[in-house]
Design a protein around this motif. Structure first.
Motif, PDB file in Angstrom:
ATOM      1  N   MET A 214      -5.469   4.212   5.145  1.00 24.24           N
ATOM      2  CA  MET A 214      -5.640   2.850   4.664  1.00 24.24           C
ATOM      3  C   MET A 214      -6.720   2.262   4.336  1.00 24.24           C
ATOM      4  O   MET A 214      -6.861   1.264   3.726  1.00 24.24           O
ATOM      5  CB  MET A 214      -4.761   1.640   5.544  1.00 24.24           C
ATOM      6  CG  MET A 214      -3.132   2.300   5.746  1.00 24.24           C
ATOM      7  SD  MET A 214      -2.520   1.238   7.009  1.00 24.24           S
ATOM      8  CE  MET A 214      -2.631  -0.573   6.122  1.00 24.24           C
ATOM      9  N   SER A 215      -7.962   2.860   4.922  1.00 27.22           N
ATOM     10  CA  SER A 215      -9.258   1.981   4.714  1.00 27.22           C
ATOM     11  C   SER A 215      -9.668   2.592   3.268  1.00 27.22           C
ATOM     12  O   SER A 215      -9.068   3.264   2.616  1.00 27.22           O
ATOM     13  CB  SER A 215     -10.241   2.676   5.761  1.00 27.22           C
ATOM     14  OG  SER A 215     -10.581   4.054   5.619  1.00 27.22           O
TER      15      SER A 215
ATOM     16  N   GLN B 198      -3.172   5.283  -2.065  1.00 25.86           N
ATOM     17  CA  GLN B 198      -4.547   4.974  -1.928  1.00 25.86           C
ATOM     18  C   GLN B 198      -4.887   6.022  -0.902  1.00 25.86           C
ATOM     19  O   GLN B 198      -6.106   6.118  -0.656  1.00 25.86           O
ATOM     20  CB  GLN B 198      -4.581   3.806  -1.288  1.00 25.86           C
ATOM     21  CG  GLN B 198      -4.175   2.504  -2.262  1.00 25.86           C
ATOM     22  CD  GLN B 198      -4.026   1.303  -1.936  1.00 25.86           C
ATOM     23  OE1 GLN B 198      -2.831   0.821  -1.583  1.00 25.86           O
ATOM     24  NE2 GLN B 198      -5.137   0.301  -1.986  1.00 25.86           N
TER      25      GLN B 198
ATOM     26  N   MET C 142       3.653   4.930  10.369  1.00 31.91           N
ATOM     27  CA  MET C 142       3.460   4.396   9.055  1.00 31.91           C
ATOM     28  C   MET C 142       4.825   3.657   8.794  1.00 31.91           C
ATOM     29  O   MET C 142       4.934   2.430   7.956  1.00 31.91           O
ATOM     30  CB  MET C 142       3.404   5.456   8.156  1.00 31.91           C
ATOM     31  CG  MET C 142       2.104   6.250   7.956  1.00 31.91           C
ATOM     32  SD  MET C 142       2.292   7.643   6.794  1.00 31.91           S
ATOM     33  CE  MET C 142       0.685   7.853   6.556  1.00 31.91           C
TER      34      MET C 142
ATOM     35  N   MET D 260       0.862  -1.091  -0.088  1.00 31.37           N
ATOM     36  CA  MET D 260      -0.057   0.122   0.036  1.00 31.37           C
ATOM     37  C   MET D 260       0.926   1.405  -0.040  1.00 31.37           C
ATOM     38  O   MET D 260       1.964   1.251   0.530  1.00 31.37           O
ATOM     39  CB  MET D 260      -0.928  -0.127   1.329  1.00 31.37           C
ATOM     40  CG  MET D 260      -1.643   1.100   1.494  1.00 31.37           C
ATOM     41  SD  MET D 260      -3.160   1.112   2.768  1.00 31.37           S
ATOM     42  CE  MET D 260      -4.174   0.023   1.943  1.00 31.37           C
TER      43      MET D 260
ATOM     44  N   THR E  87       4.370  -0.014  10.242  1.00 29.56           N
ATOM     45  CA  THR E  87       3.352  -0.656   9.349  1.00 29.56           C
ATOM     46  C   THR E  87       3.701  -1.530   8.145  1.00 29.56           C
ATOM     47  O   THR E  87       4.006  -0.910   7.138  1.00 29.56           O
ATOM     48  CB  THR E  87       2.234   0.354   9.088  1.00 29.56           C
ATOM     49  OG1 THR E  87       1.938   0.929  10.274  1.00 29.56           O
ATOM     50  CG2 THR E  87       1.005  -0.388   8.456  1.00 29.56           C
TER      51      THR E  87
ATOM     52  N   ILE F 106       2.005  -1.002   4.857  1.00 24.46           N
ATOM     53  CA  ILE F 106       2.342   0.189   3.985  1.00 24.46           C
ATOM     54  C   ILE F 106       3.798  -0.185   3.250  1.00 24.46           C
ATOM     55  O   ILE F 106       4.901  -0.444   4.024  1.00 24.46           O
ATOM     56  CB  ILE F 106       2.476   1.218   4.829  1.00 24.46           C
ATOM     57  CG1 ILE F 106       1.192   1.490   5.369  1.00 24.46           C
ATOM     58  CG2 ILE F 106       3.000   2.546   4.019  1.00 24.46           C
ATOM     59  CD1 ILE F 106       1.092   2.636   6.315  1.00 24.46           C
TER      60      ILE F 106
ATOM     61  N   LEU G 107       1.071   5.536   0.626  1.00 26.75           N
ATOM     62  CA  LEU G 107       0.185   6.481   1.333  1.00 26.75           C
ATOM     63  C   LEU G 107       0.999   7.589   1.175  1.00 26.75           C
ATOM     64  O   LEU G 107       2.210   7.672   0.793  1.00 26.75           O
ATOM     65  CB  LEU G 107      -0.072   6.173   2.969  1.00 26.75           C
ATOM     66  CG  LEU G 107      -0.877   5.019   3.115  1.00 26.75           C
ATOM     67  CD1 LEU G 107      -0.976   4.850   4.513  1.00 26.75           C
ATOM     68  CD2 LEU G 107      -2.261   5.338   2.661  1.00 26.75           C
TER      69      LEU G 107
ATOM     70  N   THR H  40      -3.232   6.757  10.457  1.00 27.91           N
ATOM     71  CA  THR H  40      -2.916   5.860   9.293  1.00 27.91           C
ATOM     72  C   THR H  40      -3.854   5.021   9.176  1.00 27.91           C
ATOM     73  O   THR H  40      -3.983   4.402   7.833  1.00 27.91           O
ATOM     74  CB  THR H  40      -1.606   5.040  10.024  1.00 27.91           C
ATOM     75  OG1 THR H  40      -0.603   5.998  10.327  1.00 27.91           O
ATOM     76  CG2 THR H  40      -0.963   4.153   9.004  1.00 27.91           C
ATOM     77  N   GLU H  41      -4.511   4.331  10.020  1.00 31.20           N
ATOM     78  CA  GLU H  41      -5.666   3.031   9.845  1.00 31.20           C
ATOM     79  C   GLU H  41      -6.479   3.814   9.054  1.00 31.20           C
ATOM     80  O   GLU H  41      -7.248   3.061   8.006  1.00 31.20           O
ATOM     81  CB  GLU H  41      -6.003   2.728  11.041  1.00 31.20           C
ATOM     82  CG  GLU H  41      -5.067   1.597  11.705  1.00 31.20           C
ATOM     83  CD  GLU H  41      -5.359   1.164  13.028  1.00 31.20           C
ATOM     84  OE1 GLU H  41      -6.526   1.430  13.642  1.00 31.20           O
ATOM     85  OE2 GLU H  41      -4.795   0.360  13.564  1.00 31.20           O
TER      86      GLU H  41
END
Length: 242
Positions: A213-214, A70, A20, A1, A23, A26, A3, A209-210
């Motif tokens: 990512m959603s 995203q 981040m 992912m 994670t 990511i 970001l 962050t979450e």
């Protein structure tokens, strides 16, 4: 992912970047910044700093570098005491609105999630005593919300942290901006008496962050506003498990 992050050299941005980087889901972070970001050193395989001077302009070559991102955490900001009214409005209102419009074109066929870091005190119903930051942040919250409703693939969240607390997040201490002594002195009594107003940087970074990512669907909860897209600090704390 992939970001995007802005404000990485600030307090909230540093806390978010640290989360981040840790994670695993990511795989790429594009950091828009006016200057180098020291925390990226040693993480260049995952995080790239893109020096960007004009936050009202997003040329084709920049968008090409961001085309598969995203979501974004927009943590860029400034105190109303450090700039004049016109500059504050431009940084707080015009910059994120221009970015949201540009990022919504990255992949119009799939969702893009825009997480705006606002703050407690922002309001869509200002009074004569409402400070500038409350008025302007309330305006940009509404503008982003309206843009999201008008743009099918753009999903917006407005997050309102309270008293941002960095004391228990040592990983960011050498990277965050210097905090005035009075701020440190205020945190202890707030923590003791009004704990619901506290926003630890680690927990805040995790929630932001979450959200980025959603898929950007409306959240549920009685403590939410703007049809599940505005998170007061109590909602941030709830999502963080505090």
């Amino acid at each position: 992912m992939h970001l995007i992050l802005t404000g990485a050299t600030g307090l909230v941005g540093a806390g978010t970047l640290e989360v981040m980087l840790k994670t695993e889901a990511i795989t790429r972070i594009s950091i828009l910044s006016r200057r180098p970001v020291a925390m990226v050193e040693g993480h260049e395989d995952k995080a790239k700093v893109i020096i960007h001077k004009d936050y009202k302009s997003y040329p084709t070559e920049l968008l090409e570098q961001l085309k598969d991102a995203q979501g974004v955490v927009w943590a860029q900001g400034v105190s109303q005491n450090d700039v004049n009214k016109e500059e504050y409005f431009q940084i707080t209102h015009d910059y994120p609105l221009a970015a949201a419009k540009a990022f919504s074109t990255l992949h119009p066929e799939s969702p893009f999630t825009f997480v705006y870091v606002s703050g407690e005190g922002a309001t869509q119903s200002p009074g004569i005593t409402t400070p500038i930051f409350g008025r302007v942040k309330g305006q940009i919250e509404q503008a982003l919300f309206d843009l999201g409703k008008q743009t099918p693939n753009l999903n917006v969240y407005n997050a309102r942290p309270g008293a941002v607390d960095w004391r228990h997040h040592p990983e960011i201490h050498k990277f965050m901006p210097h905090q005035a002594l009075y701020k440190k002195m205020l945190l202890a009594p707030i923590d003791a008496v009004y704990k619901s107003m506290m926003t630890p940087t680690r927990s805040l970074g995790k929630v932001l962050t979450e959200l980025a990512m959603s898929q950007g669907k409306p959240l549920k909860g009685k403590d939410l506003q703007m049809e599940g897209r505005l998170l007061p600090n109590v909602a941030i704390r709830r999502l963080a498990g505090l």
